[in-house]
Design a protein around this motif. Structure first.
Motif, PDB file in Angstrom:
ATOM      1  N   ALA A  40       0.842  -1.097  -0.056  1.00 25.26           N
ATOM      2  CA  ALA A  40      -0.027  -0.147   0.142  1.00 25.26           C
ATOM      3  C   ALA A  40       0.955   1.318  -0.052  1.00 25.26           C
ATOM      4  N   GLU A  41       2.015   1.082   0.742  1.00 23.12           N
ATOM      5  CA  GLU A  41       2.994   2.214   0.598  1.00 23.12           C
ATOM      6  C   GLU A  41       3.588   2.456  -0.600  1.00 23.12           C
ATOM      7  N   GLN A  42       4.096   1.387  -1.186  1.00 15.74           N
ATOM      8  CA  GLN A  42       4.843   1.593  -2.300  1.00 15.74           C
ATOM      9  C   GLN A  42       3.751   1.769  -3.694  1.00 15.74           C
ATOM     10  N   PHE A  43       2.844   1.400  -3.670  1.00 14.35           N
ATOM     11  CA  PHE A  43       1.920   1.461  -4.928  1.00 14.35           C
ATOM     12  C   PHE A  43       0.599   2.279  -4.376  1.00 14.35           C
ATOM     13  N   ALA A  44       0.674   3.177  -3.737  1.00 10.14           N
ATOM     14  CA  ALA A  44      -0.406   4.044  -2.867  1.00 10.14           C
ATOM     15  C   ALA A  44      -1.312   4.396  -4.101  1.00 10.14           C
ATOM     16  N   ALA A  45      -1.020   5.138  -5.270  1.00  7.33           N
ATOM     17  CA  ALA A  45      -1.898   5.782  -6.124  1.00  7.33           C
ATOM     18  C   ALA A  45      -2.434   4.738  -7.316  1.00  7.33           C
ATOM     19  N   ARG A  46      -1.926   3.495  -7.374  1.00  8.88           N
ATOM     20  CA  ARG A  46      -2.262   2.545  -8.214  1.00  8.88           C
ATOM     21  C   ARG A  46      -3.719   1.836  -7.803  1.00  8.88           C
ATOM     22  N   LYS A  47      -4.232   1.473  -9.148  1.00  7.03           N
ATOM     23  CA  LYS A  47      -5.444   0.949  -9.013  1.00  7.03           C
ATOM     24  C   LYS A  47      -5.257  -0.637  -8.723  1.00  7.03           C
ATOM     25  N   ALA A  48      -5.646  -0.993  -7.471  1.00  9.88           N
ATOM     26  CA  ALA A  48      -5.311  -2.255  -6.789  1.00  9.88           C
ATOM     27  C   ALA A  48      -6.603  -3.341  -7.277  1.00  9.88           C
ATOM     28  N   PHE A  49      -7.764  -3.162  -7.227  1.00 11.31           N
ATOM     29  CA  PHE A  49      -8.845  -3.843  -7.518  1.00 11.31           C
ATOM     30  C   PHE A  49      -9.984  -3.218  -8.342  1.00 11.31           C
ATOM     31  N   THR A  50     -10.398  -3.902  -9.497  1.00  8.73           N
ATOM     32  CA  THR A  50     -11.398  -3.223 -10.244  1.00  8.73           C
ATOM     33  C   THR A  50     -12.263  -4.379 -10.549  1.00  8.73           C
ATOM     34  N   ALA A  51     -13.414  -4.235  -9.944  1.00 12.34           N
ATOM     35  CA  ALA A  51     -14.687  -5.263 -10.286  1.00 12.34           C
ATOM     36  C   ALA A  51     -15.459  -5.168 -11.425  1.00 12.34           C
ATOM     37  N   VAL A  52     -15.756  -5.814 -12.248  1.00 11.12           N
ATOM     38  CA  VAL A  52     -16.575  -5.703 -13.378  1.00 11.12           C
ATOM     39  C   VAL A  52     -17.695  -6.578 -13.832  1.00 11.12           C
ATOM     40  N   THR A  53     -18.700  -5.956 -13.870  1.00 11.95           N
ATOM     41  CA  THR A  53     -19.962  -7.090 -14.143  1.00 11.95           C
ATOM     42  C   THR A  53     -19.932  -7.229 -15.436  1.00 11.95           C
ATOM     43  N   ALA A  54     -21.040  -8.234 -15.895  1.00 11.46           N
ATOM     44  CA  ALA A  54     -21.410  -8.855 -17.210  1.00 11.46           C
ATOM     45  C   ALA A  54     -21.332  -7.525 -18.200  1.00 11.46           C
ATOM     46  N   ASN A  55     -22.208  -6.659 -17.845  1.00 14.04           N
ATOM     47  CA  ASN A  55     -22.507  -5.580 -18.883  1.00 14.04           C
ATOM     48  C   ASN A  55     -21.325  -4.397 -18.623  1.00 14.04           C
ATOM     49  N   GLY A  56     -20.270  -4.695 -17.910  1.00 14.61           N
ATOM     50  CA  GLY A  56     -19.490  -3.831 -18.027  1.00 14.61           C
ATOM     51  C   GLY A  56     -19.067  -2.665 -17.039  1.00 14.61           C
ATOM     52  N   MET A  57     -20.301  -2.514 -16.378  1.00 11.97           N
ATOM     53  CA  MET A  57     -20.141  -1.623 -15.212  1.00 11.97           C
ATOM     54  C   MET A  57     -19.202  -2.112 -14.078  1.00 11.97           C
ATOM     55  N   ASN A  58     -18.605  -0.990 -13.494  1.00 14.11           N
ATOM     56  CA  ASN A  58     -17.388  -1.457 -12.743  1.00 14.11           C
ATOM     57  C   ASN A  58     -17.173  -0.372 -11.435  1.00 14.11           C
ATOM     58  N   GLY A  59     -16.168  -0.663 -10.649  1.00 16.64           N
ATOM     59  CA  GLY A  59     -16.012  -0.016  -9.497  1.00 16.64           C
ATOM     60  C   GLY A  59     -14.461  -0.229  -9.077  1.00 16.64           C
ATOM     61  N   THR A  60     -13.615   0.802  -8.691  1.00 15.83           N
ATOM     62  CA  THR A  60     -12.281   0.745  -8.411  1.00 15.83           C
ATOM     63  C   THR A  60     -11.815   0.995  -7.099  1.00 15.83           C
ATOM     64  N   LEU A  61     -10.873   0.416  -6.544  1.00 10.46           N
ATOM     65  CA  LEU A  61     -10.115   0.787  -5.287  1.00 10.46           C
ATOM     66  C   LEU A  61      -8.576   1.034  -5.584  1.00 10.46           C
ATOM     67  N   SER A  62      -8.045   2.053  -5.210  1.00 14.25           N
ATOM     68  CA  SER A  62      -6.523   2.062  -5.266  1.00 14.25           C
ATOM     69  C   SER A  62      -6.197   1.409  -4.199  1.00 14.25           C
TER      70      SER A  62
END
Length: 577
Positions: free
Chosen positions: A40-62
């Motif tokens: 978390a310290e080393q890659f703080a600004a990077r996207k860590a997790f992106t959840a993608v539904t079947a129709n392409g809707m998504n949410g992301t956590l850094s």
């Protein structure tokens, strides 16, 4: 004549390591949480997790936000719920943004994580909750209705409710909830008292700030010998048991995974397609822990069924790695959209969890231009034991060579090493092997002897030190005194173009003791006799299926492993009269 033990001790597989060390150093971290916090310290600004539904809707956590949220959840568990160090906390959900936050939070709280299959029946849930002594549960809303009858008979005191769209942008989250609740009617009524996951985070942030809590005090004294996860075996061959995986087990396996693949990572952020469920040990260690440690972005797929659910993720994200089981890769290869536009940034795909059919690996290379490499591991070994190097000669059917710091032998029923090329039981020794089974000393003693874990898998080693799984010891078929391994027959039948999937079992036979019975899912028209004639060209006659039955689908575990035991039980029940 038995093989001298020195042949195994010489580790012939090391010649294939290249620049990789034969032994690994002691893990850099004292516990898994240290590793998570460092990432978390080393890659703080990077996207860590992106959840993608079947129709392409998504949410992301850094990386930073996942770290902050999991801190808050840890505070909630310890301060608001009053859980003590070592308390068991269960997660029961598909791949979604809540999973890593809850998992990391549980570990940061000094508690023990218990992964639970969300597709379990109420009876299966009750057994696992009671066996593990779970005190708190984080469960997805789609399956929470199962709790009504069983909760009073368990030690579960706190239920936290989440959703697949948790932590998605507000508008997107609302759309998904409306579709689930009113169109698909996927959200049943939950009649037990629950706390919304978002409220646990709000409360955790509030308590952390008001009391000036340093979350580090919960976990900084945990050692590599501390139990981190109770990971229950798949139960494909019997009753599920809880493997006690320590922080050291998981840290070592992360280092082993990293050593086998780091040379193939680009300087840019790697992107992992995570279609396998994170509650399964394969995805938990490889996708969640190891990939997070490398600073990658995990593309989380809540459900890979139907296989078209992966389409938007593959089309919209530069996927560089993916993991899966044979059935998942086979299903993708049957999709026109995948064959026309395969992932163009892919380094390789990694297969595990079940035997990889050679026909699938060959087609994958033809369609994607990349390797589909098979590894091998078990719940009890955190899980990775062997891997196939990504360079050099392709060895069809091989599970590869042991990861660094791991010893593997092939032994007979008396535990004596067998000659090169001969089949026996695969046993393993290494720092990734579990502490033992939870509250099952007798089962532990049966599985771990003189420091060696007996896998129950039949295998062989070739002269170069590459290993090949023959089959599960319990699945072996005895035809007129001859051993028949279902994997071999399945792999043969899978080469028929008209066959989509196949499973092979042994059934009682008056003339030969047991007979080979094949269950086939067709892609195009093929007859039972054509299947048999194909097998006769490649297999000894006693290995050829005596019976062939066509099915629309085969029973599988949630990760896609075919349940032979269900087919066998069904057959025995039908022919009990």
């Amino acid at each position: 004549m038995n093989l001298p033990q020195s042949v195994y001790d010489s580790r012939p597989w090391i010649q294939h390591y290249g620049s990789m060390p034969a032994e690994l150093k002691t893990p850099e971290y004292n516990n898994v949480v240290e590793m998570i916090v460092r990432s978390a310290e080393q890659f703080a600004a990077r996207k860590a997790f992106t959840a993608v539904t079947a129709n392409g809707m998504n949410g992301t956590l850094s990386y930073a936000k996942a770290d902050e949220h999991s801190d808050a959840f840890a505070v909630y568990l310890r301060e608001h719920l009053g859980l003590k160090e070592g308390a068991r906390v269960a997660i029961q959900m598909p791949n979604c943004l809540t999973f890593p936050v809850a998992a990391f939070g549980i570990l940061k709280a000094g508690c023990v994580l218990v992964n639970v299959n969300p597709l379990y029946t109420a009876v299966e849930m009750e057994k696992q909750f009671i066996d593990s002594g779970v005190e708190a549960l984080v469960i997805v809303d789609m399956f929470a209705d199962k709790l009504t009858d069983i909760l009073p008979r368990t030690q579960v005191k706190h239920v936290i409710l989440t959703s697949v769209s948790e932590m998605f942008p507000p508008v997107v989250k609302q759309v998904i909830k409306l579709v689930q609740r009113y169109w698909n009617r996927m959200i049943p009524k939950c009649e037990v008292q629950t706390t919304p996951f978002r409220e646990t985070l709000h409360k955790g942030y509030e308590l952390k700030q008001n009391r000036q809590i340093a979350v580090k005090t919960y976990w900084e004294h945990l050692t590599r010998d501390s139990v981190a996860v109770l990971q229950y075996t798949g139960g494909t061959t019997g009753i599920a048991k809880g493997a006690m995986l320590t922080h050291g087990n998981l840290l070592t396996n992360v280092d082993q995974i990293h050593a086998t693949g780091v040379a193939h990572n680009d300087e840019r952020q790697e992107v992992m397609l995570t279609a396998l469920p994170l509650y399964h040990i394969f995805a938990f260690s490889v996708n969640l822990l190891a990939f997070h440690h490398m600073g990658g972005n995990n593309i989380l797929i809540p459900s890979p069924r139907p296989i078209s659910n992966l389409r938007r993720a593959i089309e919209n994200y530069p996927v560089t790695w993916m993991t899966g089981v044979n059935t998942l890769f086979n299903a993708l290869l049957n999709e026109d959209w995948f064959k026309v536009y395969p992932p163009k940034h892919l380094h390789a795909a990694i297969a595990g969890g079940a035997a990889l059919h050679q026909a699938v690996a060959k087609r994958w290379a033809e369609v994607t231009g990349t390797r589909l490499v098979e590894g091998y591991g078990l719940t009890e070994t955190s899980p990775v034991i062997t891997f196939n190097p990504l360079e050099g000669k392709v060895r069809p059917g091989s599970i590869g060579v042991p990861v660094p710091g791991t010893d593997v032998r092939i032994v007979d029923d008396q535990g004596r090493p067998v000659p090169v090329g001969e089949s026996g039981e695969l046993i393993v020794q290494g720092p990734q092997v579990m502490l033992g089974y939870w509250n099952r000393d007798e089962e532990t003693a049966k599985a771990v002897k003189d420091g060696w874990f007996y896998t129950g898998d039949m295998a062989r080693m070739d002269e170069d030190g590459f290993f090949y799984i023959v089959d599960r010891k319990k699945d072996m078929i005895l035809v007129s005194g001859f051993n028949v391994y279902p994997n071999e027959v399945e792999d043969c039948i899978a080469k028929i173009d008209a066959v989509q999937e196949v499973a092979v079992i042994g059934v009682p036979d008056q003339g030969t003791g047991e007979a080979v019975r094949a269950y086939v899912v067709k892609r195009d028209e093929v007859t039972a006799e054509e299947v048999r004639q194909h097998c006769l060209k490649a297999l000894a006659r006693y290995k050829v299926p005596k019976q062939v039955e066509f099915r629309d689908e085969l029973p599988k575990t949630p990760i896609g492993k075919v349940l032979r035991k269900d087919l066998r039980q069904e057959y025995l029940q039908q022919h009990a009269q």
